[in-house]
Write an enzyme that holds these catalytic residues in place. Structure first.
Site, mmCIF file in Angstrom:
data_model
loop_
_atom_site.group_PDB
_atom_site.id
_atom_site.type_symbol
_atom_site.label_atom_id
_atom_site.label_comp_id
_atom_site.label_asym_id
_atom_site.label_seq_id
_atom_site.Cartn_x
_atom_site.Cartn_y
_atom_site.Cartn_z
ATOM 1 N N ASN A 1 0.803 -1.235 0.000
ATOM 2 C CA ASN A 1 0.000 0.000 0.000
ATOM 3 C C ASN A 1 0.835 1.284 0.000
ATOM 4 O O ASN A 1 0.435 2.282 -0.591
ATOM 5 C CB ASN A 1 -1.012 -0.002 1.152
ATOM 6 C CG ASN A 1 -0.374 -0.148 2.513
ATOM 7 O OD1 ASN A 1 0.706 -0.710 2.658
ATOM 8 N ND2 ASN A 1 -1.055 0.345 3.535
ATOM 9 N N HIS B 1 9.349 -8.135 -0.440
ATOM 10 C CA HIS B 1 8.225 -7.235 -0.696
ATOM 11 C C HIS B 1 6.999 -8.008 -1.179
ATOM 12 O O HIS B 1 7.070 -9.199 -1.492
ATOM 13 C CB HIS B 1 8.630 -6.191 -1.741
ATOM 14 C CG HIS B 1 8.125 -4.812 -1.430
ATOM 15 N ND1 HIS B 1 6.881 -4.590 -0.861
ATOM 16 C CD2 HIS B 1 8.666 -3.572 -1.616
ATOM 17 C CE1 HIS B 1 6.701 -3.288 -0.709
ATOM 18 N NE2 HIS B 1 7.764 -2.652 -1.144
ATOM 19 N N ALA B 2 5.860 -7.295 -1.226
ATOM 20 C CA ALA B 2 4.630 -7.892 -1.755
ATOM 21 C C ALA B 2 4.796 -8.146 -3.255
ATOM 22 O O ALA B 2 5.328 -7.291 -3.975
ATOM 23 C CB ALA B 2 3.452 -6.955 -1.502
ATOM 24 N N GLY C 1 1.872 -5.461 7.765
ATOM 25 C CA GLY C 1 0.911 -6.248 6.993
ATOM 26 C C GLY C 1 -0.308 -6.607 7.804
ATOM 27 O O GLY C 1 -0.659 -5.928 8.780
ATOM 28 N N GLU D 1 3.814 -4.169 12.600
ATOM 29 C CA GLU D 1 2.888 -3.053 12.381
ATOM 30 C C GLU D 1 1.755 -3.612 11.542
ATOM 31 O O GLU D 1 1.930 -3.858 10.350
ATOM 32 C CB GLU D 1 3.626 -1.904 11.679
ATOM 33 C CG GLU D 1 2.948 -0.564 11.864
ATOM 34 C CD GLU D 1 1.871 -0.293 10.841
ATOM 35 O OE1 GLU D 1 0.683 -0.579 11.155
ATOM 36 O OE2 GLU D 1 2.193 0.180 9.750
ATOM 37 N N LEU D 2 0.607 -3.830 12.189
ATOM 38 C CA LEU D 2 -0.471 -4.596 11.556
ATOM 39 C C LEU D 2 -1.672 -3.711 11.240
ATOM 40 O O LEU D 2 -1.524 -2.533 10.953
ATOM 41 C CB LEU D 2 -0.831 -5.776 12.464
ATOM 42 C CG LEU D 2 0.371 -6.630 12.905
ATOM 43 C CD1 LEU D 2 -0.061 -7.746 13.859
ATOM 44 C CD2 LEU D 2 1.112 -7.194 11.703
ATOM 45 N N GLU E 1 -11.674 -4.273 10.028
ATOM 46 C CA GLU E 1 -10.884 -3.280 9.303
ATOM 47 C C GLU E 1 -11.391 -3.234 7.865
ATOM 48 O O GLU E 1 -11.476 -4.261 7.191
ATOM 49 C CB GLU E 1 -9.400 -3.638 9.306
ATOM 50 C CG GLU E 1 -8.568 -2.619 8.545
ATOM 51 C CD GLU E 1 -7.078 -2.915 8.551
ATOM 52 O OE1 GLU E 1 -6.289 -1.961 8.472
ATOM 53 O OE2 GLU E 1 -6.713 -4.105 8.620
#
Length: 452
Positions: free
Chosen positions: A131, A155-156, A206, A228-229, A356
């Protein structure tokens, strides 16, 4: 295995990337360990100088990097440029402050001399999301590399073009070979990487699911983690707030990056007295957002990064409406694009309140009074950040203790800033990035004690 990067706006292929072999991965991990032995001995001033150069590379090539971000994950080009420039800022910040952060800390004891020194730990694996494909990497890499560690990036897959360019930034800046390496691998290689002796810690940004899986693996091999979610941030508006200004902040807080941000405002908790006015003005502002090709200058909201993400958001909208929420704007999906959507009369138990929502969906919630607003805010398994809008900032500060989240912003959207620690509580993860805290996460704070 071949990975393809697809433009979410038009479905065209942006790039194709072939995964490295098992042997190539092993070689990269070994080289990272060897590189660390030399890199940690490079004088800090020299490491800071290279970081400054990395910031300059980012600024000099902002158009090139922003274009790749927009092509691969769909955010408007103007936002992508802002992301690249923010990466340059974090490079400058740590280049300017690392010597202070890493300085020995003298502590008075019965010793002749006692202090804490800060040593590097080795290779740090970063598992990063799509993102903010540049920013998430640089906010980890700038302090971590400057502390003398080496970096490994997984990475994604949909932003492997960005990952390649990030590795090139460090190469262009003059970093020694293997200090920062991009790994084109499938997620099934994660355990092998974490288990490797070169890797001393893991940082992940993620989903909850990914964070839980990685934390479990890291625990098995006794490797430190920073997670960090997800987030479900509350945006609280009191009766005395400047509604026009609050709406302006709120629209940005929810719709930036097409709502695909862990720290986006998702639950708008409004006092009864200003609910109708706020919702009406927010709806009018949302109608002004211009969708279209992210590469066009006048586009202010693009598609979501993948079709499955748009599908999931639309399912949450439909579920919430079925549970009694009022559809006030939008609600429609076309491929990867999802209309900016506003749901009114949202209450706990609805998908739009409990879950979310990663996209342009704003949930409007009524609060009876200030205490009720904070009760609603705390009614979440997440804990990233809260915004309160009010003219009475002194009173807002008195309520800061009621918020268990990692951030509390008054009259501003929750955002990351290189100068301030960033991170969450509860299911939003643990550990801190940015500021001095972010540099301390991946160093050995070593006690030194001398007695003659």
């Amino acid at each position: 295995m071949e990975f393809k990067s697809i433009n979410p706006y038009n479905g065209q292929e942006v790039g194709a990337y072939t995964s490295i072999t098992e042997q190539e991965l092993e070689e990269k991990l070994n080289k990272s360990k060897i590189a660390h032995e030399a890199w940690k001995k490079v004088p800090l001033a020299e490491r800071c100088g290279l970081l400054k150069k990395a910031g300059a590379v980012l600024r000099d090539n902002v158009e090139e990097y922003a274009k790749m971000i927009s092509l691969e994950m769909g955010k408007p080009l103007s936002e992508a440029k802002g992301e690249v420039n923010k990466c340059a800022w974090v490079c400058d910040y740590y280049a300017d402050n690392a010597s202070d952060f890493l300085a020995d800390e003298t502590i008075s004891t019965d010793a002749e001399k006692s202090f804490v020194r800060h040593d590097s730990i080795g290779a740090v694996l970063a598992i990063m999301p799509w993102n903010f494909p540049f920013w998430q990497v640089f906010r980890y890499a700038a302090p971590t590399l400057t502390a003398g560690n080496t970096g490994l990036l997984k990475h994604a897959p949909n932003v492997f073009g960005c990952a390649k360019q990030i590795e090139e930034v460090f190469t262009r800046a003059g970093y020694p070979e293997y200090v920062f390496q991009n790994l084109i691998v499938h997620h099934d290689q994660t355990e092998k990487i974490i288990a490797h002796d070169a890797v001393r810690a893991v940082t992940l940004t993620g989903s909850e699911r990914a964070g839980s899986a990685v934390a479990e693996l890291a625990g098995r091999y006794i490797k430190k983690t920073v997670l960090e979610l997800g987030g479900n941030n509350a945006f609280i508006v009191w009766d005395d707030a400047d509604i026009d200004q609050s709406v302006k902040i709120a629209v940005t807080a929810r719709m930036m990056n097409c709502g695909q941000s862990c720290i986006a405002a998702k639950r708008f908790i409004l006092m009864d007295g200003i609910y109708d006015e706020f919702v009406q003005k927010f709806t009018e502002a949302a109608k002004q957002l211009k969708d279209g090709d992210p590469m066009e200058a006048n586009t202010t909201i693009g598609p979501l990064a993948r079709r499955d993400l748009a599908d999931q958001l639309n399912a949450q909208v439909k579920e919430s409406v079925a549970q009694g929420a009022k559809l006030l704007l939008g609600g429609n999906q076309n491929g990867c694009y999802h209309e900016p959507t506003i749901l009114g009369e949202v209450v706990p138990g609805m998908a739009a309140f409990d879950q979310e929502t990663f996209g342009p969906l704003a949930a409007m919630i009524r609060a009876k009074d200030i205490d009720h607003a904070f009760e609603l805010s705390e009614n979440s398994k997440y804990g990233l950040g809260v915004t309160v809008c009010t003219k009475n900032t002194d009173l807002a500060l008195q309520h800061a203790h009621k918020v268990s989240d990692g951030a509390y912003f008054v009259n501003e959207l929750v955002k990351s800033d290189p100068r301030l620690p960033f991170g969450g509580t509860k299911n939003s993860g643990y550990g801190r990035e940015l500021a001095k805290d972010g540099m301390m996460e991946f160093v050995n704070r070593k006690t030194v004690y001398v007695k003659h």
